[in-house]
Design an enzyme around this catalytic site. Structure first.
Site, PDB file in Angstrom:
ATOM      1  N   MET A 144      10.712  -3.647 -14.285  1.00 16.29           N
ATOM      2  CA  MET A 144      11.866  -4.340 -13.714  1.00 16.29           C
ATOM      3  C   MET A 144      13.116  -3.495 -13.907  1.00 16.29           C
ATOM      4  O   MET A 144      13.411  -3.053 -15.020  1.00 16.29           O
ATOM      5  CB  MET A 144      12.065  -5.706 -14.359  1.00 16.29           C
ATOM      6  CG  MET A 144      13.219  -6.485 -13.750  1.00 16.29           C
ATOM      7  SD  MET A 144      13.284  -8.180 -14.312  1.00 16.29           S
ATOM      8  CE  MET A 144      14.796  -8.727 -13.508  1.00 16.29           C
ATOM      9  N   ARG A 197      -3.569   7.088  -6.927  1.00 16.91           N
ATOM     10  CA  ARG A 197      -4.845   7.065  -6.202  1.00 16.91           C
ATOM     11  C   ARG A 197      -5.866   8.060  -6.717  1.00 16.91           C
ATOM     12  O   ARG A 197      -6.860   8.306  -6.053  1.00 16.91           O
ATOM     13  CB  ARG A 197      -4.593   7.251  -4.698  1.00 16.91           C
ATOM     14  CG  ARG A 197      -3.822   6.078  -4.136  1.00 16.91           C
ATOM     15  CD  ARG A 197      -3.678   6.061  -2.628  1.00 16.91           C
ATOM     16  NE  ARG A 197      -2.594   5.140  -2.343  1.00 16.91           N
ATOM     17  CZ  ARG A 197      -1.316   5.503  -2.240  1.00 16.91           C
ATOM     18  NH1 ARG A 197      -0.984   6.784  -2.316  1.00 16.91           N
ATOM     19  NH2 ARG A 197      -0.393   4.610  -2.039  1.00 16.91           N
ATOM     20  N   GLY A 255       8.650   8.272  -0.291  1.00 18.11           N
ATOM     21  CA  GLY A 255      10.071   8.008  -0.440  1.00 18.11           C
ATOM     22  C   GLY A 255      10.825   7.849   0.856  1.00 18.11           C
ATOM     23  O   GLY A 255      12.051   7.771   0.843  1.00 18.11           O
ATOM     24  N   HIS A 285       9.304  -9.990  -5.882  1.00 25.16           N
ATOM     25  CA  HIS A 285       9.036 -11.389  -6.234  1.00 25.16           C
ATOM     26  C   HIS A 285       8.695 -12.274  -5.047  1.00 25.16           C
ATOM     27  O   HIS A 285       8.305 -13.437  -5.244  1.00 25.16           O
ATOM     28  CB  HIS A 285      10.241 -11.977  -6.978  1.00 25.16           C
ATOM     29  CG  HIS A 285      10.489 -11.362  -8.320  1.00 25.16           C
ATOM     30  ND1 HIS A 285       9.690 -11.616  -9.417  1.00 25.16           N
ATOM     31  CD2 HIS A 285      11.446 -10.487  -8.736  1.00 25.16           C
ATOM     32  CE1 HIS A 285      10.147 -10.932 -10.460  1.00 25.16           C
ATOM     33  NE2 HIS A 285      11.203 -10.240 -10.076  1.00 25.16           N
ATOM     34  N   GLU A 304      -5.591   1.796  -7.625  1.00 26.37           N
ATOM     35  CA  GLU A 304      -5.997   2.224  -6.286  1.00 26.37           C
ATOM     36  C   GLU A 304      -6.915   3.438  -6.285  1.00 26.37           C
ATOM     37  O   GLU A 304      -7.306   3.913  -5.214  1.00 26.37           O
ATOM     38  CB  GLU A 304      -4.746   2.520  -5.446  1.00 26.37           C
ATOM     39  CG  GLU A 304      -3.869   1.284  -5.236  1.00 26.37           C
ATOM     40  CD  GLU A 304      -2.715   1.511  -4.275  1.00 26.37           C
ATOM     41  OE1 GLU A 304      -2.496   2.681  -3.882  1.00 26.37           O
ATOM     42  OE2 GLU A 304      -2.033   0.531  -3.931  1.00 26.37           O
ATOM     43  N   GLU A 343      11.333   5.375   2.807  1.00 28.57           N
ATOM     44  CA  GLU A 343      12.178   4.171   2.868  1.00 28.57           C
ATOM     45  C   GLU A 343      13.509   4.381   2.161  1.00 28.57           C
ATOM     46  O   GLU A 343      14.469   3.651   2.395  1.00 28.57           O
ATOM     47  CB  GLU A 343      11.451   2.976   2.241  1.00 28.57           C
ATOM     48  CG  GLU A 343      10.472   2.282   3.167  1.00 28.57           C
ATOM     49  CD  GLU A 343       9.269   3.146   3.473  1.00 28.57           C
ATOM     50  OE1 GLU A 343       8.821   3.135   4.635  1.00 28.57           O
ATOM     51  OE2 GLU A 343       8.761   3.840   2.564  1.00 28.57           O
ATOM     52  N   ASP A 361       7.432   2.143  11.400  1.00 29.16           N
ATOM     53  CA  ASP A 361       6.769   2.504  10.141  1.00 29.16           C
ATOM     54  C   ASP A 361       5.279   2.734  10.367  1.00 29.16           C
ATOM     55  O   ASP A 361       4.444   2.372   9.550  1.00 29.16           O
ATOM     56  CB  ASP A 361       6.993   1.415   9.078  1.00 29.16           C
ATOM     57  CG  ASP A 361       6.463   1.814   7.704  1.00 29.16           C
ATOM     58  OD1 ASP A 361       6.346   3.028   7.439  1.00 29.16           O
ATOM     59  OD2 ASP A 361       6.149   0.912   6.910  1.00 29.16           O
TER      60      ASP A 361
END
Length: 724
Positions: free
Chosen positions: A695, A171, A232, A656, A119, A234, A357
């Site tokens: 993961m 970024r 952070g 996913h 990004e 969320e 949001d």
């Protein structure tokens, strides 16, 4: 006597030379002295081979606030993430223009050796490029040759990728007085030697490690300070922004974006004022409150102000966070701070009592424009909520706002700058939020061309239905709660009912004075790249479907494009090297949308492409996205599918997507992997082989019985959508 421009320049700075011009006997001596000095200076420059450590040290050590301001006259370099302190991303270079852009060709490409989102905009100082890839890895590249100078991996624990909502992205960097500053995903701010990549200092910026704080934004450096925020919300974090001394790394100041526990002393008067706009019965401080300033920060050297955009509430649902209502300062706001002290100066709240949001962390642009016949110093801003704002940056006063996409949460803004809300948008029933939490505009940079008077804005629509929850338990791994197993706390069920709004992506050329669209380019999908505009009357943008395009900035006519091998989300930069203009863009599909979704059938690694007129280099080979075909043959008990659905939503869907329905992004869709993978799913879920790729290890978070139910959901969903 006729003087040369060089002598005129010398006369302004060396009065003794001026006097010598009136004394012929001394003229020769003065000329010899000047010539000798110039020769010695040229000899020193020649001794520093371009791209050598000595050269890099010399040119990067000269980067400071004064040089960044001076560069705006020429745009020869791209010394800071938005080109200039105003972050216009408008280059005054015009060697590449509407007449010859069709002759652009590749000069070199450089592999970032990454498979996740890229990004960052390339920062370039006299041909030395600094580019970040996923996991906060920094690459120093010789832009003259496309060769690597050095690389730096901050060693972020790959298993902790789940601590961020929106991919393991970065970024970009700040360059200042011989140092390169990068903020690592895990919350460290690191200063590197610009010439060697050696670490100079490192600071842990996090106030605690109990909450899932991350950093994905680019630091900004000015007047001996480097400033960074974090993400952070969320996950139940309290937002703040911190300035550090560029030389020592010592903390200079910190300002919190939302109040803390009201039973404890407030940090300053701004926090005391903010606390009056929150309902303490919601115990908002347990979830941090949010407001994390995870992207935009802009500096005005004339006003000596730092402007930050603040994030969403934690949780999103205000009825849970602050049950009796309130504006909940300083969520979803533009805030001005004193650059020296970090003291609050003013704010403007774009979304009072944020419920959807609707962050205000999207890139802002500082501009001086005429409104109603009078010059105004303004901030141009297009946050997630779908309205384009023009705000007076001297005092934070509202000037105007107009929606640049369709919206259904408000009908407009009144003369005082407050939204006129649609009551149903805060109701208890499921609601198609338009725009949705992905935003009408997300982090993708926009640009402003003062010659056309237009802002070039990546606009989008990503449908999402929100069903309010009655309560939220901090970090409770509740089945059916989106991302709940990894710590999400949003206060809504996402897509409990299928959304009806259409998805779209477009480039909008917006007139901030008339508050109306001038032209647009439609794309096949959302999540297209940031923009760059130039004095050559051009706009450059990459797309989700794997193209890099140049448009006529006035008319919107497409003039040139090239394939990129995968979707583009970052913005390009342009610069001069040895008298020639180049354009570079870093490509790497990802971000919160790109983790699980894609448009192209290509999955090439992160790559920097550099173009110039008459470039002849061949494009690198593109890699086709590999799938195993729609999953078949995994044995399961159909009665496990409902429970498996809830567990999958809480543990797997954030990365996913929906098995077989979504195509997969930079993370594989589990409807298109081998039957052996799903049959042996527990071997991947518990201490599995992909932990070094981000993961998480679900040991202690899921049971083997849970995995059996997840298998049933994955295969059951694939069977349900399989053509008969």
């Amino acid at each position: 006597m006729t003087r040369s421009p060089r002598v005129d320049s010398a006369c302004r700075f060396f009065p003794e030379v001026t006097a010598s011009l009136h004394r012929p006997a001394r003229l020769t001596q003065a000329a010899i002295a000047i010539g000798l000095g110039l020769a010695l200076s040229a000899g020193t420059a020649l001794a520093q081979t371009k791209g050598s450590a000595d050269h890099i040290k010399a040119v990067t050590s000269a980067v400071d606030s004064a040089s960044i301001k001076a560069n705006t006259a020429t745009s020869n370099d791209w010394p800071t993430i938005g080109l200039d302190y105003a972050e216009t991303r408008f280059s005054k270079l015009n060697q590449i223009n509407t007449d010859n852009v069709k002759k652009l060709g590749l000069v070199w490409s450089y592999s970032l050796e990454s498979s996740r989102g890229v990004e960052a905009t390339p920062v370039v100082v006299d041909g030395i490029m600094y580019q970040t890839a996923s996991w906060s890895v920094v690459h120093a590249i010789d832009a003259r040759t496309g060769k690597k100078i050095w690389g730096y991996d901050p060693g972020v624990d790959r298993e902790k990728g789940y601590k961020g909502c929106c991919d393991v992205v970065n970024r970009g960097v700040a360059v200042y007085k011989g140092k390169v500053f990068v903020a690592a995903y895990d919350g460290r701010l690191i200063a590197l030697d610009a010439a060697t990549g050696a670490k100079v200092w490192e600071k842990d910026t996090l106030i605690d490690h109990d909450h899932s704080y991350t950093i994905t934004g680019a630091p900004r450096a000015f007047n001996g300070k480097v400033v960074i925020g974090q993400g952070g919300a969320e996950y139940g974090a309290r937002g703040y922004v911190t300035a550090y001394d560029t030389e020592t790394g010592n903390q200079a100041w910190r300002w919190f974006t939302v109040p803390g526990d009201p039973s404890k002393p407030f940090e300053d008067a701004s926090m005391e004022a903010a606390a009056k706009t929150w309902d303490p019965s919601g115990k908002y401080w347990l979830n941090g409150g949010g407001g994390t300033p995870w992207d935009t920060m802009t500096y005005d050297p004339d006003l000596n102000l730092v402007f930050i955009g603040t994030g969403n509430g934690a949780p999103w649902n205000r009825n849970v966070r602050s049950p009796s209502g309130g504006d909940n300062l300083y969520l979803a706001s533009l805030v001005a701070l004193n650059a020296d002290t970090g003291q609050y100066v003013w704010h403007y709240q774009e979304t009072p009592g944020d419920h959807w949001d609707y962050t205000s962390t999207q890139p802002m642009i500082l501009a001086d424009i005429n409104i109603d016949g009078a010059p105004r110093k303004v901030i141009l801003h297009a946050p997630k909520n779908g309205f384009f704002f023009v705000i007076d940056r001297t005092n934070g006063k509202f000037i105007s706002a107009k929606n640049f996409v369709d919206v259904n949460w408000a009908t407009g803004y009144d003369a005082n700058g407050r939204p006129i809300e649609v009551p149903a948008a805060r109701g208890d029933a499921p609601y198609d939020s338009i725009p949705g939490p992905f935003g009408a505009h997300n982090w993708h940079p926009m640009s402003y061309n003062p010659q056309t008077g237009l802002v070039y804005l990546p606009a989008q629509g990503v449908p999402l239905n929100l069903t309010p929850e009655k309560s939220v338990v901090q970090n409770a791994p509740t089945p059916g709660k989106f991302g709940g197993t990894t710590g999400w706390n949003v206060g809504f069920v996402l897509n409990g009912e299928p959304p009806k709004a259409p998805a779209f992506g477009r480039l909008v050329a917006w007139d901030p004075v008339k508050q109306k669209e001038a032209w647009r380019a439609e794309y096949v999908a959302p999540w297209n790249g940031g923009t760059l505009t130039t004095a050559g009357n051009l706009v450059f943008q990459g797309t989700a479907d794997g193209r890099f395009i140049a448009y006529n900035a006035t008319s919107g006519e497409k003039l040139w494009e090239t394939p990129t091998g995968t979707g583009v989300v970052a913005a390009a930069s342009t610069y001069m090297i040895d008298g020639k203009q180049y354009v570079s863009v870093a490509v790497g599909w990802g971000g919160v949308f790109g983790i699980s979704q894609r448009v192209t059938e290509l999955q090439s690694p992160g790559t920097v492409y550099t173009f110039a007129v008459d470039g002849k280099a061949p494009l690198p080979s593109f890699v086709k996205y590999q799938t195993e075909g729609l999953l078949a043959g995994v044995k399961y008990d159909p009665k496990d599918v409902p429970d498996g659905t809830a567990i999958y939503v809480a543990a797997c869907a954030t990365c996913h997507g929906v098995p077989g329905v979504d195509k997969g992004g930079n993370v594989r869709n589990l409807g298109y992997v081998s039957p052996e993978t799903i049959t042996n799913l527990k071997d991947f879920v518990f201490k599995g082989p992909f932990r070094d790729q981000g993961m998480p290890d679900f040991s202690g978070k899921l049971t083997e019985a849970d995995v059996v139910k997840i298998q049933a959901f994955i295969q059951g969903t694939a069977d349900a959508i399989r053509p008969k």
